[in-house]
Write a protein that holds these residues in place. Structure first.
Motif, PDB file in Angstrom:
ATOM      1  N   GLN A  78     -24.996 -31.807 -66.114  1.00 28.18           N
ATOM      2  CA  GLN A  78     -26.027 -32.497 -65.382  1.00 28.18           C
ATOM      3  C   GLN A  78     -26.060 -33.956 -65.772  1.00 28.18           C
ATOM      4  OE1 GLN A  78     -30.027 -31.562 -66.361  1.00 28.18           O
ATOM      5  NE2 GLN A  78     -30.986 -32.461 -64.791  1.00 28.18           N
ATOM      6  N   VAL A  79     -25.883 -34.756 -64.836  1.00 26.16           N
ATOM      7  CA  VAL A  79     -25.944 -36.294 -65.340  1.00 26.16           C
ATOM      8  C   VAL A  79     -27.476 -36.637 -65.849  1.00 26.16           C
ATOM      9  CG1 VAL A  79     -25.581 -38.648 -64.565  1.00 26.16           C
ATOM     10  CG2 VAL A  79     -24.066 -36.822 -63.803  1.00 26.16           C
ATOM     11  N   LYS A  80     -27.484 -37.049 -67.088  1.00 26.91           N
ATOM     12  CA  LYS A  80     -29.138 -37.190 -67.781  1.00 26.91           C
ATOM     13  C   LYS A  80     -28.800 -38.437 -68.865  1.00 26.91           C
ATOM     14  CE  LYS A  80     -27.655 -33.107 -70.361  1.00 26.91           C
ATOM     15  NZ  LYS A  80     -27.977 -31.786 -70.524  1.00 26.91           N
ATOM     16  N   PRO A  81     -29.939 -38.819 -69.227  1.00 27.14           N
ATOM     17  CA  PRO A  81     -29.955 -39.744 -70.105  1.00 27.14           C
ATOM     18  C   PRO A  81     -29.123 -39.556 -71.666  1.00 27.14           C
ATOM     19  CG  PRO A  81     -32.166 -39.423 -69.535  1.00 27.14           C
ATOM     20  CD  PRO A  81     -31.066 -38.460 -68.813  1.00 27.14           C
ATOM     21  N   ALA A  82     -29.082 -38.143 -71.730  1.00 23.62           N
ATOM     22  CA  ALA A  82     -28.305 -38.071 -73.010  1.00 23.62           C
ATOM     23  C   ALA A  82     -26.787 -37.943 -72.973  1.00 23.62           C
ATOM     24  CB  ALA A  82     -28.587 -36.626 -73.567  1.00 23.62           C
ATOM     25  N   ASN A  83     -26.236 -37.804 -71.676  1.00 17.06           N
ATOM     26  CA  ASN A  83     -24.700 -37.652 -71.470  1.00 17.06           C
ATOM     27  C   ASN A  83     -24.157 -39.013 -70.592  1.00 17.06           C
ATOM     28  OD1 ASN A  83     -25.246 -36.886 -69.119  1.00 17.06           O
ATOM     29  ND2 ASN A  83     -24.802 -34.741 -69.152  1.00 17.06           N
ATOM     30  N   VAL A  84     -24.988 -39.568 -70.052  1.00 17.33           N
ATOM     31  CA  VAL A  84     -24.604 -40.474 -68.837  1.00 17.33           C
ATOM     32  C   VAL A  84     -23.621 -41.528 -69.289  1.00 17.33           C
ATOM     33  CG1 VAL A  84     -26.529 -42.260 -68.810  1.00 17.33           C
ATOM     34  CG2 VAL A  84     -24.925 -41.856 -66.778  1.00 17.33           C
ATOM     35  N   ALA A  85     -23.767 -41.961 -70.718  1.00 18.55           N
ATOM     36  CA  ALA A  85     -22.960 -43.128 -71.092  1.00 18.55           C
ATOM     37  C   ALA A  85     -21.613 -42.537 -71.746  1.00 18.55           C
ATOM     38  CB  ALA A  85     -23.819 -43.732 -72.329  1.00 18.55           C
ATOM     39  N   LEU A  86     -21.515 -41.374 -71.697  1.00 19.02           N
ATOM     40  CA  LEU A  86     -20.195 -40.733 -72.121  1.00 19.02           C
ATOM     41  C   LEU A  86     -19.490 -40.528 -70.873  1.00 19.02           C
ATOM     42  CD1 LEU A  86     -21.453 -38.104 -74.296  1.00 19.02           C
ATOM     43  CD2 LEU A  86     -20.555 -40.400 -75.382  1.00 19.02           C
ATOM     44  N   LEU A  87     -19.850 -40.492 -69.831  1.00 17.37           N
ATOM     45  CA  LEU A  87     -19.364 -40.199 -68.547  1.00 17.37           C
ATOM     46  C   LEU A  87     -18.829 -41.465 -67.979  1.00 17.37           C
ATOM     47  CD1 LEU A  87     -21.765 -37.703 -66.796  1.00 17.37           C
ATOM     48  CD2 LEU A  87     -19.872 -36.931 -68.041  1.00 17.37           C
ATOM     49  N   LEU A  88     -19.327 -42.414 -68.040  1.00 16.85           N
ATOM     50  CA  LEU A  88     -19.069 -43.726 -67.409  1.00 16.85           C
ATOM     51  C   LEU A  88     -17.613 -44.415 -67.649  1.00 16.85           C
ATOM     52  CD1 LEU A  88     -22.257 -45.471 -66.882  1.00 16.85           C
ATOM     53  CD2 LEU A  88     -21.075 -44.017 -65.372  1.00 16.85           C
ATOM     54  N   PRO A  89     -17.208 -44.374 -69.086  1.00 15.36           N
ATOM     55  CA  PRO A  89     -16.400 -45.073 -69.503  1.00 15.36           C
ATOM     56  C   PRO A  89     -14.837 -44.707 -68.896  1.00 15.36           C
ATOM     57  CG  PRO A  89     -17.295 -44.610 -71.406  1.00 15.36           C
ATOM     58  CD  PRO A  89     -17.891 -43.611 -70.264  1.00 15.36           C
ATOM     59  N   GLY A  90     -14.139 -45.775 -68.325  1.00 12.28           N
ATOM     60  CA  GLY A  90     -12.761 -45.433 -67.612  1.00 12.28           C
ATOM     61  C   GLY A  90     -12.879 -45.436 -66.040  1.00 12.28           C
ATOM     62  N   PHE A  91     -14.130 -45.243 -65.861  1.00 14.98           N
ATOM     63  CA  PHE A  91     -14.037 -45.387 -64.082  1.00 14.98           C
ATOM     64  C   PHE A  91     -14.499 -46.716 -63.481  1.00 14.98           C
ATOM     65  CE2 PHE A  91     -15.146 -40.848 -65.208  1.00 14.98           C
ATOM     66  CZ  PHE A  91     -14.221 -40.333 -64.326  1.00 14.98           C
ATOM     67  N   ASP A  92     -13.840 -47.139 -62.437  1.00 12.24           N
ATOM     68  CA  ASP A  92     -14.132 -48.369 -61.881  1.00 12.24           C
ATOM     69  C   ASP A  92     -15.412 -48.317 -60.945  1.00 12.24           C
ATOM     70  OD1 ASP A  92     -11.655 -48.992 -62.637  1.00 12.24           O
ATOM     71  OD2 ASP A  92     -10.597 -47.904 -61.155  1.00 12.24           O
ATOM     72  N   LEU A  93     -15.796 -47.007 -60.413  1.00 21.32           N
ATOM     73  CA  LEU A  93     -16.794 -47.103 -59.498  1.00 21.32           C
ATOM     74  C   LEU A  93     -17.354 -45.568 -59.543  1.00 21.32           C
ATOM     75  CD1 LEU A  93     -18.235 -48.434 -56.974  1.00 21.32           C
ATOM     76  CD2 LEU A  93     -16.540 -47.050 -55.874  1.00 21.32           C
ATOM     77  N   VAL A  94     -18.779 -45.481 -59.514  1.00 20.22           N
ATOM     78  CA  VAL A  94     -19.543 -44.422 -59.359  1.00 20.22           C
ATOM     79  C   VAL A  94     -19.939 -44.016 -58.165  1.00 20.22           C
ATOM     80  CG1 VAL A  94     -21.505 -43.198 -60.335  1.00 20.22           C
ATOM     81  CG2 VAL A  94     -20.273 -44.545 -61.976  1.00 20.22           C
ATOM     82  N   ILE A  95     -20.018 -43.037 -57.376  1.00 15.21           N
ATOM     83  CA  ILE A  95     -20.547 -42.669 -56.171  1.00 15.21           C
ATOM     84  C   ILE A  95     -21.617 -41.773 -56.429  1.00 15.21           C
ATOM     85  CG2 ILE A  95     -20.125 -42.279 -53.827  1.00 15.21           C
ATOM     86  CD1 ILE A  95     -17.482 -42.970 -54.132  1.00 15.21           C
ATOM     87  N   ASP A  96     -23.027 -41.907 -56.404  1.00 15.00           N
ATOM     88  CA  ASP A  96     -23.901 -40.900 -56.774  1.00 15.00           C
ATOM     89  C   ASP A  96     -24.236 -40.188 -55.451  1.00 15.00           C
ATOM     90  OD1 ASP A  96     -26.154 -39.423 -57.372  1.00 15.00           O
ATOM     91  OD2 ASP A  96     -27.316 -41.237 -58.285  1.00 15.00           O
ATOM     92  N   CYS A  97     -23.846 -38.862 -55.207  1.00 18.08           N
ATOM     93  CA  CYS A  97     -24.107 -38.144 -54.025  1.00 18.08           C
ATOM     94  C   CYS A  97     -25.170 -37.049 -54.434  1.00 18.08           C
ATOM     95  CB  CYS A  97     -23.046 -37.448 -53.557  1.00 18.08           C
ATOM     96  SG  CYS A  97     -21.605 -38.569 -52.986  1.00 18.08           S
ATOM     97  N   SER A  98     -25.730 -37.188 -55.492  1.00 16.34           N
ATOM     98  CA  SER A  98     -26.789 -36.092 -55.912  1.00 16.34           C
ATOM     99  C   SER A  98     -28.078 -35.966 -55.085  1.00 16.34           C
ATOM    100  CB  SER A  98     -27.374 -36.243 -57.361  1.00 16.34           C
ATOM    101  OG  SER A  98     -28.170 -37.676 -57.373  1.00 16.34           O
ATOM    102  N   GLN A  99     -28.252 -36.986 -54.181  1.00 20.19           N
ATOM    103  CA  GLN A  99     -29.417 -37.001 -53.437  1.00 20.19           C
ATOM    104  C   GLN A  99     -30.935 -36.751 -54.114  1.00 20.19           C
ATOM    105  OE1 GLN A  99     -28.653 -36.409 -49.110  1.00 20.19           O
ATOM    106  NE2 GLN A  99     -27.140 -34.727 -49.852  1.00 20.19           N
ATOM    107  N   HIS A 100     -30.848 -37.252 -55.278  1.00 22.20           N
ATOM    108  CA  HIS A 100     -31.824 -36.981 -56.149  1.00 22.20           C
ATOM    109  C   HIS A 100     -32.649 -38.294 -56.757  1.00 22.20           C
ATOM    110  CE1 HIS A 100     -33.431 -34.970 -59.921  1.00 22.20           C
ATOM    111  NE2 HIS A 100     -34.539 -34.640 -59.143  1.00 22.20           N
ATOM    112  N   HIS A 101     -33.727 -38.741 -56.450  1.00 19.83           N
ATOM    113  CA  HIS A 101     -34.103 -39.852 -56.892  1.00 19.83           C
ATOM    114  C   HIS A 101     -34.020 -40.054 -58.515  1.00 19.83           C
ATOM    115  CE1 HIS A 101     -36.477 -43.619 -57.124  1.00 19.83           C
ATOM    116  NE2 HIS A 101     -37.324 -42.902 -57.626  1.00 19.83           N
ATOM    117  N   PRO A 102     -34.532 -39.164 -59.205  1.00 20.93           N
ATOM    118  CA  PRO A 102     -34.672 -39.270 -60.750  1.00 20.93           C
ATOM    119  C   PRO A 102     -33.059 -39.482 -61.166  1.00 20.93           C
ATOM    120  CG  PRO A 102     -35.898 -37.727 -60.284  1.00 20.93           C
ATOM    121  CD  PRO A 102     -35.578 -37.832 -58.930  1.00 20.93           C
ATOM    122  N   THR A 103     -32.204 -38.772 -60.577  1.00 20.64           N
ATOM    123  CA  THR A 103     -30.634 -38.982 -61.048  1.00 20.64           C
ATOM    124  C   THR A 103     -30.118 -40.329 -60.689  1.00 20.64           C
ATOM    125  OG1 THR A 103     -30.408 -36.525 -60.736  1.00 20.64           O
ATOM    126  CG2 THR A 103     -28.417 -38.220 -60.778  1.00 20.64           C
TER     127      THR A 103
END
Length: 270
Positions: A108-133
């Motif tokens: 689950q993309v959340k405050p505790a792990n989101v910083a670990l997921l981003l490095p190395g990516f040029d772009l993020v596409i958020d398809c969660s359709q979830h406002h808090p996310t």
């Protein structure tokens, strides 16, 4: 050029499109895109990102495939029901395009792990359709200076926009927080979900993302696209970066799950 002979054969038809050629196809191979959510909207986004030859695709989703969602998740098959979406998406995508690296992330993309997921990516596409996310992605991408796309589909209505994208003058475009009053106009929480509106929106997103990745001028940067499929009407809104909102989000950084209104689910046991 990093395209192999097999890739040149595999992608010979898009390469033949005026303005694409080998150089632009190679640029797509160099691209690294993280997709958050592999459901109704993420499914077509992932399919066409991969089929188009984007080199690395991260797939972040902790959910499983359900029978009642199959009508809007054609990336999966009936034998995939109850299996993890991220893993099965990676498998199905590889079966169509083995030249792309598909990385499933059962989180689950959340405050505790989101910083670990981003490095190395040029772009993020958020398809969660979830406002808090969306808010978590917004604040993390601002903090780490990553451009991102967010989209949602509500029955016959949908929208998507390109946020925090670089401009020629060195500044960045508006953020999701800047666009909240506008996105509310496209939200329709009546019951039900249509597969075709998810698919059409997903393909529209990928078309604009591909143009962004090969540096076609205009397009996603600073724009929000709103679609009314029932009346076949599309609007393109120019977004204005709210400096106060952006400064506040940067100063506050990544908030807590409680502050985002994000319900934390248990980690997946694979």
């Amino acid at each position: 050029m990093t395209l192999s002979e097999k890739e040149l054969q595999h992608f010979k038809h898009p390469i033949a499109v005026p303005g694409i050629g080998v150089d632009m196809q190679d640029k797509l191979k160099q691209a690294r895109v993280l997709v958050v959510g592999a459901g109704g909207l993420g499914s077509p986004v992932l399919q066409y990102l991969s089929a188009s030859g984007v080199g690395v695709i991260g797939i972040a989703d902790y959910g499983v495939i359900n029978d009642e969602d199959m009508h809007r998740q054609p990336i999966y098959q009936m034998q995939d029901i109850r299996k993890h979406k991220a893993k099965m998406a990676a498998s199905r995508l590889w079966a169509v395009n083995p030249f792309t690296k598909h990385y499933p992330m059962l989180v689950q993309v959340k405050p505790a792990n989101v910083a670990l997921l981003l490095p190395g990516f040029d772009l993020v596409i958020d398809c969660s359709q979830h406002h808090p996310t969306h808010l978590v992605v917004n604040d993390a991408c601002l903090k780490h200076n990553v451009p991102f796309v967010i989209g949602e589909v509500h029955n016959w209505l949908s929208w998507f926009g390109g946020f925090n994208m670089p401009l020629p003058d060195g500044t960045r475009t508006a953020t999701y927080r800047c666009a909240l009053p506008l996105t509310e106009e496209y939200r329709n929480f009546d019951a039900g979900a249509l597969g075709i509106t998810h698919g059409a929106t997903g393909m529209h997103i990928v078309c604009e993302v591909l143009k962004y990745l090969i540096e076609v001028p205009g397009g996603l940067a600073g724009k929000l696209y709103g679609m009314d499929y029932l009346h076949n009407h599309t609007q393109v809104h120019e977004l204005t970066a709210d400096k106060a909102i952006i400064a506040s989000a940067i100063a506050n950084g990544i908030l807590t799950a409680e502050e985002y209104g994000l319900e934390i689910v248990p980690d997946v046991e694979d």
